[in-house]
Design a protein around this motif. Structure first.
Motif, PDB file in Angstrom:
ATOM      1  N   GLU A 652       0.838  -1.188   0.000  1.00  0.00           N
ATOM      2  CA  GLU A 652       0.000   0.000   0.000  1.00  0.00           C
ATOM      3  C   GLU A 652       0.879   1.246   0.000  1.00  0.00           C
ATOM      4  OE1 GLU A 652      -4.155  -0.844   2.222  1.00  0.00           O
ATOM      5  OE2 GLU A 652      -2.401  -0.905   3.537  1.00  0.00           O
ATOM      6  N   LEU A 653       0.389   2.281  -0.667  1.00  0.00           N
ATOM      7  CA  LEU A 653       1.086   3.560  -0.700  1.00  0.00           C
ATOM      8  C   LEU A 653       0.289   4.611   0.068  1.00  0.00           C
ATOM      9  CD1 LEU A 653       2.335   3.905  -4.397  1.00  0.00           C
ATOM     10  CD2 LEU A 653       3.627   3.139  -2.389  1.00  0.00           C
ATOM     11  N   LEU A 654       1.014   5.484   0.757  1.00  0.00           N
ATOM     12  CA  LEU A 654       0.403   6.652   1.380  1.00  0.00           C
ATOM     13  C   LEU A 654       0.666   7.841   0.461  1.00  0.00           C
ATOM     14  CD1 LEU A 654      -0.977   7.953   3.908  1.00  0.00           C
ATOM     15  CD2 LEU A 654       1.339   8.404   4.771  1.00  0.00           C
ATOM     16  N   VAL A 655      -0.410   8.392  -0.083  1.00  0.00           N
ATOM     17  CA  VAL A 655      -0.290   9.465  -1.060  1.00  0.00           C
ATOM     18  C   VAL A 655      -0.838  10.757  -0.451  1.00  0.00           C
ATOM     19  CG1 VAL A 655      -0.958  10.254  -3.360  1.00  0.00           C
ATOM     20  CG2 VAL A 655      -0.546   7.816  -2.932  1.00  0.00           C
ATOM     21  N   PRO A 656      -0.075  11.874  -0.499  1.00  0.00           N
ATOM     22  CA  PRO A 656      -0.564  13.132   0.083  1.00  0.00           C
ATOM     23  C   PRO A 656      -1.719  13.704  -0.725  1.00  0.00           C
ATOM     24  CG  PRO A 656       1.486  13.496  -1.103  1.00  0.00           C
ATOM     25  CD  PRO A 656       1.281  12.010  -1.071  1.00  0.00           C
ATOM     26  N   THR A 657      -2.624  14.340  -0.022  1.00  0.00           N
ATOM     27  CA  THR A 657      -3.767  14.980  -0.685  1.00  0.00           C
ATOM     28  C   THR A 657      -3.561  16.479  -0.865  1.00  0.00           C
ATOM     29  OG1 THR A 657      -4.846  15.256   1.458  1.00  0.00           O
ATOM     30  CG2 THR A 657      -5.380  13.274   0.192  1.00  0.00           C
ATOM     31  N   ASP A 658      -2.528  17.028  -0.221  1.00  0.00           N
ATOM     32  CA  ASP A 658      -2.200  18.440  -0.402  1.00  0.00           C
ATOM     33  C   ASP A 658      -0.706  18.609  -0.209  1.00  0.00           C
ATOM     34  OD1 ASP A 658      -1.699  18.528   2.421  1.00  0.00           O
ATOM     35  OD2 ASP A 658      -3.822  18.900   2.772  1.00  0.00           O
ATOM     36  N   SER A 659      -0.249  19.864  -0.230  1.00  0.00           N
ATOM     37  CA  SER A 659       1.187  20.135  -0.161  1.00  0.00           C
ATOM     38  C   SER A 659       1.788  19.777   1.188  1.00  0.00           C
ATOM     39  CB  SER A 659       1.447  21.611  -0.461  1.00  0.00           C
ATOM     40  OG  SER A 659       0.769  22.438   0.480  1.00  0.00           O
ATOM     41  N   GLU A 660       0.960  19.611   2.211  1.00  0.00           N
ATOM     42  CA  GLU A 660       1.458  19.312   3.551  1.00  0.00           C
ATOM     43  C   GLU A 660       1.273  17.843   3.923  1.00  0.00           C
ATOM     44  OE1 GLU A 660      -0.478  21.961   6.215  1.00  0.00           O
ATOM     45  OE2 GLU A 660       0.578  23.738   5.499  1.00  0.00           O
ATOM     46  N   GLY A 661       0.813  17.029   2.979  1.00  0.00           N
ATOM     47  CA  GLY A 661       0.593  15.623   3.273  1.00  0.00           C
ATOM     48  C   GLY A 661       1.882  14.841   3.391  1.00  0.00           C
TER      49      GLY A 661
END
Length: 858
Positions: A652-661
């Motif tokens: 699984e990957l953790l992908v940011p939803t904004d610039s601070e993710g």
């Protein structure tokens, strides 16, 4: 204030008695007997010197005439005959106001003339050097000012808020400005016993009378309680002469210098004893008893220079932080700069400006309460604006004191108003016990701006001892910015450095000097980190994470950090004031949140296994990740995206939803054996604003970290309905910071869980989980902090580095159960309980949470 006047009070009893009666008048408690004694003495004094009458009457008609008129209506018959005979004119008695003139005339003398002067001739031009000069000429009186209120109406401060826990200041509109929590100033506030001892000492108490207590009125006991005596500071005093052999000037760990072999004089002796009388010898003590004294008399003998110019030069040469002047130059400030240039040598203006950049010059206001303008030297910055930075004018405020209830009343002005000097004017109670020059150990009580002025000079010395980094002008600003201005209306506002303001008016200036407030922080406190970030007290810079528990707060407790207030004062605070421990105040909500996450994780696993056509085993169905043991990536900011999955492997990957993710991945492998199974996982996350839950609230220097962990889980089915599971997580974190925390060593962390799962308990389709957990905890590692600790010779901040152990004080252990049972085909009942010992990894803390939930699916 010393009048250069022909008015000479030869009867000391008049001064003493009149002062006492004056105090009774101010407290509205007339004492007929003492008033009668005053009357008799007045008659004698008037017969000796009729000029005393006009000046005394001027003072009385401005202050409290209604009280005396009421009193005279009861006593006029008694004193009419002797006074009328003395005056020799029945026309004087046309109104009762004349009686008011006579009786209160002596009171005016006592309040308006501080100490006796020598005789001298009348001269309307300024004197080139100080010399005795007359008071107001009865034949050519000064224009009468517009009378200020006889009884100033106090301005009620706003009500303090319910959550008040610390000190406040009032801005010019009367708005409360909160300083900070009282607990942040324990170094001063915890000295209550020392303050009480100082207030109850014999020498301090010598200033207490039946009607006033001048040293306590300016809250001097708080400086004493903090151990401030003016040690290491120098006060320069320019006056007529001094009794150097007096007990009050005996030196212990300080120097008292007769700069120019001055003559003996009573006035200077009294002034110097109030500024810095000894606390080891004699009967009284000065405001700054351990300050050095440089005493310069204009009535000197020998070949030494005797001018004020020479006294200023001597003060500058010897580093005097304050130069005190209880005398006036006979001129009006309206005459302009020509008065100054005609009196003093070329180049003295620049010398005086240069001294005012480093130190403070203090001048007494006139004692004449009818005066309609400021005295020339008190208002000198009007014509030489560069002097204002280091200039103070002082008025005399009578502050009534009620011994029975230990309470102070509203200050009353008993001298000239501040007038043109209002921007740099402050008040003190000049009715004090002073040293006299008759022999080496006599004392007496006197009153006037002459004796209010050395209180302010002594206060500057105390502040210089408390704030060694501040210049004279900055110390002056502290006194003005903290003066009590709550008892009068403000017509102007003075802005100080740091954006702080203080209200004042032409009558009272900035108000009554308040040493306690001057020693406390003014406005907000802040410290500057080694990277240049400014941290404001009351705003948390770093919040500790659950993995670090109380380690950060514990490690910073008792570490001093140099902080500055809005008027540049340095304060040493506890560094823990800028951090906050992770909160465990609402375990119930956290439990509900964790349970919801466990459900989501379980539902996701069910979906994945069903898609593979695999029958889910018991360990997949149970909420074994409940209460802090959920999917490692789920605590970070971003969206989990499954990349690959089969019967034994998952990525699984953790992908940011904004610039601070955050960014990360987790991979796991399942290996099944005959009677058990092991799951191995590897995860890594780049946290853009945190370290294992520790976060920064600043915007310029966030925390960053990369955490990598090995996740291991072993499950053992006990039968078809139950299983046993042991899991753990072991990781390393590399972090970076540039704020309050400058750097981290490599951190090692771990978590553990043991769970027992049973299906079909009490009802078909139900699951019961019993578990014991040790949530994620930092096992080893340090954070490096650089705290402002002092200043170098250039007044620049210096820093000290400390390494803080981030291992918490204890191990949190959770005990709990989770029970789920279906309610029909579309609903589920969920019960849970969690009890934590050493909650938050803090020794002795406990937390208990319960959960009941009914869930419907549509």
């Amino acid at each position: 204030m010393r009048y250069f006047s022909s008015l000479v009070l030869t009867t000391s009893a008049i001064v003493t008695l009149a002062t006492a009666v004056s105090a009774n008048i101010y407290s509205d408690q007339l004492t007929p007997y003492s008033d009668q004694q005053v009357l008799k003495l007045l008659v004698v004094e008037y017969a000796r010197d009729p000029s005393t009458f006009e000046d005394a009457h001027a003072y009385i008609t401005l202050n409290r005439p209604a009280i005396m008129e009421e009193y005279l209506s009861q006593t006029l018959d008694w004193h009419l005959t002797p006074v009328a005979a003395l005056l020799g004119s029945s026309g004087v008695w046309e109104t009762s106001g004349t009686g008011s003139m006579i009786i209160l005339g002596i009171l005016g003398i006592a309040a308006a003339v501080s100490l006796a002067g020598d005789g001298g001739s009348e001269d309307s031009n300024p004197d080139p050097s100080p010399s005795p000069s007359p008071g107001p000429n009865p034949t050519n009186p000064e224009p009468a000012p517009e009378d200020p209120p006889a009884n100033p109406v106090p301005v009620d401060p706003p009500a303090e808020p319910d959550d008040y826990t610390g000190g406040y200041l009032y801005d010019d509109s009367g708005t409360l400005i909160k300083l900070t929590s009282e607990s942040d100033f324990e170094e001063i506030e915890s000295l209550a016993a020392a303050v009480s001892n100082a207030r109850n000492s014999a020498r301090f108490g010598a200033q207490q009378s039946a009607s006033n207590w001048p040293f306590s009125a300016i809250k001097l006991e708080y400086a004493r309680g903090a151990g401030l005596t003016g040690a290491g500071q120098t006060i320069a005093i320019f006056d007529g002469g001094f009794q150097f052999s007096h007990d009050e000037f005996k030196a212990v760990d300080r120097t008292v210098t007769n700069v120019n072999n001055s003559i003996v004089a009573d006035h200077g002796t009294a002034v110097a004893s109030i500024a810095a009388g000894s606390d080891d010898f004699g009967q009284i003590e000065g405001v700054a008893p351990n300050a050095n004294l440089r005493l310069f008399g204009w009535g000197s003998i020998g070949d030494e220079p005797t001018s004020w110019e020479a006294s200023i030069a001597d003060a500058a040469e010897h580093g005097a932080i304050v130069h005190s002047n209880s005398w006036i130059l006979k001129a009006s400030i309206s005459a302009g700069k020509s008065v100054f240039t005609s009196q003093y040598r070329d180049g003295f203006e620049e010398d005086l400006i240069d001294y005012s950049r480093k130190a403070v010059v203090v001048f007494a206001a006139d004692n004449n309460s009818r005066r309609s303008d400021s005295t020339y030297l008190a208002a000198l910055p009007v014509v030489i604006p560069e002097l204002e930075q280091g200039w103070l004018a002082v008025i005399n405020l009578f502050v009534p004191y009620d011994l029975a209830i230990d309470s102070f009343g509203t200050p009353v002005r008993v001298s000239s108003a501040c007038w043109e000097a209002a921007r740099w004017c402050i008040g003190a109670d000049g009715a004090v016990q002073v040293a006299s020059n008759n022999v080496d150990s006599p004392y007496g009580r006197s009153d006037g701006t002459s004796l209010a002025t050395p209180q302010v000079a002594g206060a500057i010395a105390l502040l210089a001892e408390a704030f060694p980094n501040l210049s004279g002008p900055q110390l002056r600003n502290r006194l003005l910015a903290t003066a009590d201005n709550s008892f009068f209306e403000h017509t102007h506002t003075l802005e100080f450095e740091g954006g702080f303001s203080h209200g004042y008016n032409e009558e009272f200036g900035h108000g009554l000097m308040d040493l306690r407030a001057a020693l406390l922080p003014i406005g907000t406190l802040s410290t500057t980190t080694a990277s240049g970030e400014q941290l404001v007290l009351g705003k948390v810079a770093i919040v500790g994470g659950g993995a670090s528990g109380d380690a950060l707060v514990k490690g910073l407790t008792n570490l001093p950090v140099l902080s500055m207030d809005q008027v540049a004062g340095d304060f040493r605070l506890d560094a823990s004031s800028f951090v906050q421990q992770a909160s465990w105040s609402n375990p119930l909500l956290r439990a509900a949140f964790s349970v919801e996450r466990a459900n989501l994780a379980r539902d996701r696993n069910l979906t994945r296994l069903r898609a593979q056509g695999t029958r889910p085993s018991l360990d997949v169905l149970t909420p074994s990740r409940l209460y802090g043991a959920e999917n490692y990536l789920e605590s970070y900011r971003g969206v989990l995206l499954p990349i690959y999955a089969n019967k034994t492997q998952r990525i699984e990957l953790l992908v940011p939803t904004d610039s601070e993710g955050d960014i990360g991945f987790e991979a796991s492998y399942l290996r099944q054996f005959d009677r058990s199974a092991i799951t191995l996982g590897l995860s890594s996350v780049y946290d853009t604003d945190g370290v294992l839950g520790m976060t920064s609230t600043g915007t310029s220097d966030p925390l960053e970290s990369v955490s990598t962990s090995l996740n291991v889980s072993w499950s053992l089915p006990l039968n078809e309905r139950s299983s046993f599971q042991v899991s753990g997580q072991f990781g390393l974190t590399d972090a970076r910071a540039e704020g309050l925390i400058g750097d981290f060593s490599r951190l090692r962390y771990a978590s553990y869980q043991v769970a027992y799962d049973r299906a079909d308990t009490f009802q078909q389709g139900s699951t019961l989980t019993l578990f014991v957990q040790r949530p994620t905890r930092i096992e080893s590692g340090t954070a490096s902090v650089e705290l402002a600790s002092g200043r170098n010779s250039n007044n620049e901040l210096t820093y000290t580095q400390y390494d803080i152990d981030l291992s918490p004080s204890a191990h949190q252990v959770n005990f709990g159960f989770d029970y789920r049972t279906p309610l029909g085909n579309q609903a589920e009942i969920h019960l849970g309980m969690l009890h934590s010992t050493n909650a938050g990894h803090v020794s002795g803390e406990t937390s208990t949470a319960g959960l009941f939930r009914v869930q419907w699916r549509f």
